[in-house]
Design an enzyme around this catalytic site. Structure first.
Site, PDB file in Angstrom:
ATOM      1  CE1 TYR A 224      -2.809  -2.845  -0.172  1.00 25.57           C
ATOM      2  CE2 TYR A 224      -3.841  -1.822   1.990  1.00 25.57           C
ATOM      3  CZ  TYR A 224      -3.796  -3.382   1.063  1.00 25.57           C
ATOM      4  OH  TYR A 224      -5.479  -3.972   0.805  1.00 25.57           O
TER       5      TYR A 224
ATOM      6  CE  LYS B  74       0.182 -17.292  -2.496  1.00 25.42           C
ATOM      7  NZ  LYS B  74      -0.541 -18.399  -2.865  1.00 25.42           N
TER       8      LYS B  74
ATOM      9  CG  ASP C 197      -2.905 -19.883  -0.910  1.00 23.25           C
ATOM     10  OD1 ASP C 197      -2.611 -20.085  -0.657  1.00 23.25           O
ATOM     11  OD2 ASP C 197      -3.018 -20.429  -2.215  1.00 23.25           O
TER      12      ASP C 197
ATOM     13  CG  ASP D 262      -7.268  -4.852   3.951  1.00 18.82           C
ATOM     14  OD1 ASP D 262      -8.119  -4.478   4.288  1.00 18.82           O
ATOM     15  OD2 ASP D 262      -6.815  -3.895   3.255  1.00 18.82           O
TER      16      ASP D 262
ATOM     17  CG  ASP E 166     -12.757  -6.614   5.474  1.00 16.26           C
ATOM     18  OD1 ASP E 166     -12.047  -5.812   7.153  1.00 16.26           O
ATOM     19  OD2 ASP E 166     -12.832  -5.951   5.033  1.00 16.26           O
TER      20      ASP E 166
END
Ligand code: NAD
Length: 370
Positions: free
Chosen positions: A143, A194, A227, A251, A255
């Site tokens: 970000y 990852k 994942d 993030d 959620d």
């Protein structure tokens, strides 16, 4: 007790001021019944600050933030400011606070309160008693990484790019927060990346492993691909205690974890900076929900996430574990007693508005301290 705990209250926009009023009720109760008082300043942030001072987080607010031991933040944003250019939007208020105060570790609990297990998107037995914490790095990663942009290549084809970039210190400091937190809970940390396809993921795993060896070998550490973590959160969330993730993965996963609990109006969060030599750290506490313009001004918002954010503040900034627990228990008792705001309503419960919910929490506090 001397009033030496400096608290900055930033109600913000929409339902922010409505739910913050219920925290004020709790603060009044604490000063009356527990002889705990705070030096409270109030400040402007978000759209309210744009209207009054032309900036979503003006210098006057930053000056107050610098004086405070802890910040209790409401929520910002709303349709009134939606057409402003990106650099003047209310949501930038929280970004300035995070950046200027060095708030790099975002703590988001996902808790399923027993009386609300039915509200989850998962079967009640999969989530009943769920209590996990996601620690998300919040000032680095993709970000903020450079270079970033949209360009037209020599061929005329357009392309967009962002950069995932972390220094070892950025990873190590947030990993330390997560390990310390795990020690206070079930002593289990799952670090997520990852590493199979990203260099920054391999590096993340390497640094977390080094921090573990150097000072936290007593904590049970495991690594998981992001994942797979998403899949596990949606199928067997109770296996987790503390999850550590980068800005991007944190993030998304936080959620998802929030959705699993089924109640946005119940979830608090904390964002912490590094401790100084005296152990004091900058810290901001806020509900994870936004300003909910669709229900603002109607007196129906659930104040629990804001009240529980204050409980986190008591625990993390003022070491007031007993008071924090008391407040959390009071909220749970109100739910067990069958009161519900509209967002968590179930058949057979009594539907109430924001202030009745806040009053009920204070009534439970009264009973517990009688
Ligand atoms: P939101 O969280 O404000 O609302 C999503 C839905 O949940 C709405 O239907 C709302 O009514 C409901 N809801 C949220 N909190 C509730 C509560 N306490 N009690 C009952 N119902 C509740 O998200 P959104 O609608 O996507 O965003 C609205 C505004 O908030 C936007 O301007 C957005 O940018 C801003 N926002 C701010 C923050 C923040 O201040 N940190 C976070 C998220 C969104």
């Amino acid at each position: 007790m001397a009033a030496n705990k400096k608290l900055l209250v930033l109600p913000g926009d929409g339902i922010g001021p409505e739910v913050m009023r219920e925290v004020r009720r709790v603060l009044d109760w604490m000063s009356r019944r527990r002889s705990v008082s705070f030096d409270i300043e109030e400040g402007l942030v978000g759209g309210a600050a744009i209207d009054a001072e032309g900036h979503p987080c003006p210098d006057s607010t930053m000056a107050k933030a610098a004086r405070a031991d802890a910040i209790l933040f409401g929520s910002v944003g709303g349709p009134k400011w939606d057409s402003l250019p990106f650099e003047r939007r209310p949501e930038l208020g929280i970004l300035r606070l995070r950046k200027d105060l060095g708030l790099f570790a975002n703590l988001r609990p996902a808790i399923v309160w027993s009386p609300l297990a039915q509200a989850s998107s998962l079967k009640a037995d999969l989530v009943n008693g769920l209590d996990l914490m996601i620690v998300r790095e919040s000032t680095g990663g993709i970000y903020f990484g450079e270079p970033r942009g949209i360009e037209t290549m020599a061929s005329g084809m357009r392309r967009a790019f962002d950069t995932e970039s972390y220094t070892e210190e950025e990873i190590a400091r947030v990993a330390r927060v997560a390990f310390e937190l795990a020690r206070k809970r079930q002593n289990k940390l799952t670090s997520v990346e990852k590493a199979n396809v990203m260099q920054s993921g391999r590096f993340w795993r390497q640094i977390v492993t080094e921090v573990h060896k150097a000072g936290f070998a007593d904590v049970e550490l495991s690594h998981m691909y992001a994942d797979n973590c998403a899949m596990q959160l949606a199928s067997r969330p109770k296996q987790f205690d503390v999850i550590l993730a980068s800005n991007l993965f944190g993030d998304v996963l936080s959620d998802l974890a929030a959705a699993v609990t089924g109640s946005l109006g119940m979830l608090p969060s904390a964002t912490l900076g590094a401790p100084d030599s005296s152990g004091r750290r900058n810290a901001l506490y806020e509900p994870i929900h936004g300003s909910a313009p669709d229900i603002a001004g109607k007196g129906v918002a659930n104040p629990c996430a804001q009240i529980l954010s204050f409980a986190m503040l008591l625990r993390w900034s003022f070491d007031m574990e007993e008071d924090a627990r008391m407040l959390e228990t009071a909220v749970e008792k109100v739910l067990a007693g069958g009161l519900r705001t509209a967002d968590i309503m179930v058949p057979g419960a009594a539907r109430v508005g924001t202030s009745i919910m806040g009053e009920a929490v204070v009534r439970e506090l009264d009973k517990m301290s009688a």
